[in-house]
Write an enzyme that holds these catalytic residues in place. Sequence first.
Site, PDB file in Angstrom:
ATOM      1  N   LYS A   1       8.613 -57.239 -37.618  1.00 17.98           N
ATOM      2  CA  LYS A   1       7.945 -58.491 -37.990  1.00 17.98           C
ATOM      3  C   LYS A   1       7.729 -58.429 -39.506  1.00 17.98           C
ATOM      4  CE  LYS A   1       5.902 -62.413 -36.923  1.00 17.98           C
ATOM      5  NZ  LYS A   1       6.635 -63.595 -36.413  1.00 17.98           N
TER       6      LYS A   1
ATOM      7  N   ASP B   1       9.901 -54.432 -21.132  1.00 16.08           N
ATOM      8  CA  ASP B   1       9.553 -55.101 -19.872  1.00 16.08           C
ATOM      9  C   ASP B   1      10.386 -56.367 -19.706  1.00 16.08           C
ATOM     10  OD1 ASP B   1       7.556 -53.266 -19.160  1.00 16.08           O
ATOM     11  OD2 ASP B   1       6.205 -54.866 -18.481  1.00 16.08           O
TER      12      ASP B   1
ATOM     13  N   TYR C   1      -0.609 -47.876 -30.950  1.00 13.50           N
ATOM     14  CA  TYR C   1      -1.135 -47.171 -29.785  1.00 13.50           C
ATOM     15  C   TYR C   1      -1.777 -45.839 -30.167  1.00 13.50           C
ATOM     16  CZ  TYR C   1       1.361 -50.533 -26.822  1.00 13.50           C
ATOM     17  OH  TYR C   1       1.811 -51.684 -26.217  1.00 13.50           O
TER      18      TYR C   1
ATOM     19  N   ASP D   1       9.629 -61.930 -32.475  1.00 13.47           N
ATOM     20  CA  ASP D   1       9.475 -63.166 -31.687  1.00 13.47           C
ATOM     21  C   ASP D   1      10.839 -63.778 -31.389  1.00 13.47           C
ATOM     22  OD1 ASP D   1       9.638 -63.569 -34.446  1.00 13.47           O
ATOM     23  OD2 ASP D   1       8.268 -65.276 -34.496  1.00 13.47           O
TER      24      ASP D   1
ATOM     25  N   ASP E   1       7.384 -51.684 -26.154  1.00 17.97           N
ATOM     26  CA  ASP E   1       6.683 -51.780 -24.868  1.00 17.97           C
ATOM     27  C   ASP E   1       6.918 -53.173 -24.271  1.00 17.97           C
ATOM     28  OD1 ASP E   1       5.007 -51.247 -22.745  1.00 17.97           O
ATOM     29  OD2 ASP E   1       3.153 -51.567 -23.877  1.00 17.97           O
TER      30      ASP E   1
HETATM   31  C1  IPM Z   1       4.991 -48.135 -20.610  1.00 14.38           C
HETATM   32  C2  IPM Z   1       3.627 -48.450 -20.132  1.00 14.38           C
HETATM   33  C3  IPM Z   1       2.643 -47.617 -20.923  1.00 14.38           C
HETATM   34  C4  IPM Z   1       2.778 -48.001 -22.382  1.00 14.38           C
HETATM   35  C5  IPM Z   1       1.190 -47.733 -20.465  1.00 14.38           C
HETATM   36  C6  IPM Z   1       1.048 -47.436 -18.990  1.00 14.38           C
HETATM   37  C7  IPM Z   1       0.273 -46.879 -21.295  1.00 14.38           C
HETATM   38  O1  IPM Z   1       3.372 -49.798 -20.247  1.00 14.38           O
HETATM   39  O2  IPM Z   1       5.395 -46.958 -20.520  1.00 14.38           O
HETATM   40  O3  IPM Z   1       5.681 -49.030 -21.059  1.00 14.38           O
HETATM   41  O4  IPM Z   1       2.179 -48.958 -22.819  1.00 14.38           O
HETATM   42  O5  IPM Z   1       3.514 -47.332 -23.095  1.00 14.38           O
HETATM   43 MG    MG Z   2       5.052 -50.950 -20.788  1.00 12.32          MG
END
Ligand code: IPM
Ligand code: MG
Length: 356
Positions: free
Chosen positions: A192, A252, A143, A224, A248
């Site tokens: 990985k 989620d 990133y 994975d 990231d």
């Molecule tokens: C998170 C979000 C951010 C990231 C985005 C909005 C830039 O997905 O905080 O997880 O990818 O870090």
């Molecule tokens: Mg995120």
Amino acid sequence: MREHKIVVLKGDGIGPEIVDEALKVLDAAGEKFGFHMVCDEQLMGGAAIDATGVPLPQETVDACKAADCVFLGAVGGPKWDSQPGSNRPEAGLLGIRGALGLYANLRPAKIFGPLKSASPIKDAIIGDSMDLLIVRELTGGIYFGERGTGEENGEAYAYDTEKYSVSEIRRIAKTAFEMAMKRQKRLCSVDKANVLDSSRLWRKTVIELSAEYPEVELSHMYVDNCAMQLVRNPKQFDVIVTSNIFGDILSDEASMISGSIGMLASASLAEGKFGLYEPIHGSAPDIAGQGVANPLATILSAAMMLRYSLDEPQAADAIEAAVDAALKTVRTPDIYEDGFKKVSTSEMGDLVASLV
Ligand code: IPM
Ligand code: MG
């Protein structure tokens, strides 16, 4: 009276409504535990683009640097989708992480007892509880790596680079080992390493540091496999440490296992006590302004802020207990179940504030 100076970034979508409820709860906690919050409201994300043309004005960065810590709602929304990548609301978020050196992102994913049925995972797999912590590296890797676009043989191309130095890996691994020491003392490093050089250095560095934490049981997992194991048997994890992009994605996934993304808080920490606190969920523009958003993740982020940055552990405990107590009788629509009273964003905030 103790005074805590924070910058408040309400952000976009439901950001302002949920932050207002958390501030309400912070005030109630301050009254009870003898501190006073001094809030400096600044702009970031889409709101900043609208007002100033850029997602992260310098004034915001300067104000954050002068504060004890930062409290954020959420940023982004379809309104700014046509902005170039470097001027999207998300660029403001990445920018502030970099500018404030917030390299350690703590994302706890746990199932709240009364909300167990909200998990999409079978009871037999979840058991009585799930409580894991993802420690995500936040200011390095792909990133933040070199990127570019160009044209080759008449065809467009684009690239991003994953690069980690030993010191970057060491400091996030140290955070993760320290967190594991305060929990069940089990750390799983996710990489990985069967494919990527950056992952091989990651693994080697984590193993070297583990010598300083003989009590922590360290394991390694390919990303994975980890994505699969999180669904197959999430209870096997205590603390997971991983890179920016893997964290990231996995955070989620882990948040969905809890079934209530509207409940999960996060902290992004710099060296020392400075940090930025925000709910894990996004700005939910589709429900903004309707008074139906769940403010609990933001309220729980305020508790994390009190614990990690402001040295108010008792107030943090009291807020978490108030959230638990509120859930026994009321629910916002996202976590609504028969037998409970359905309440609005501000009714939930009022109730939690009254229970602190
Ligand atoms: C998170 C979000 C951010 C990231 C985005 C909005 C830039 O997905 O905080 O997880 O990818 O870090
Ligand atoms: Mg995120």
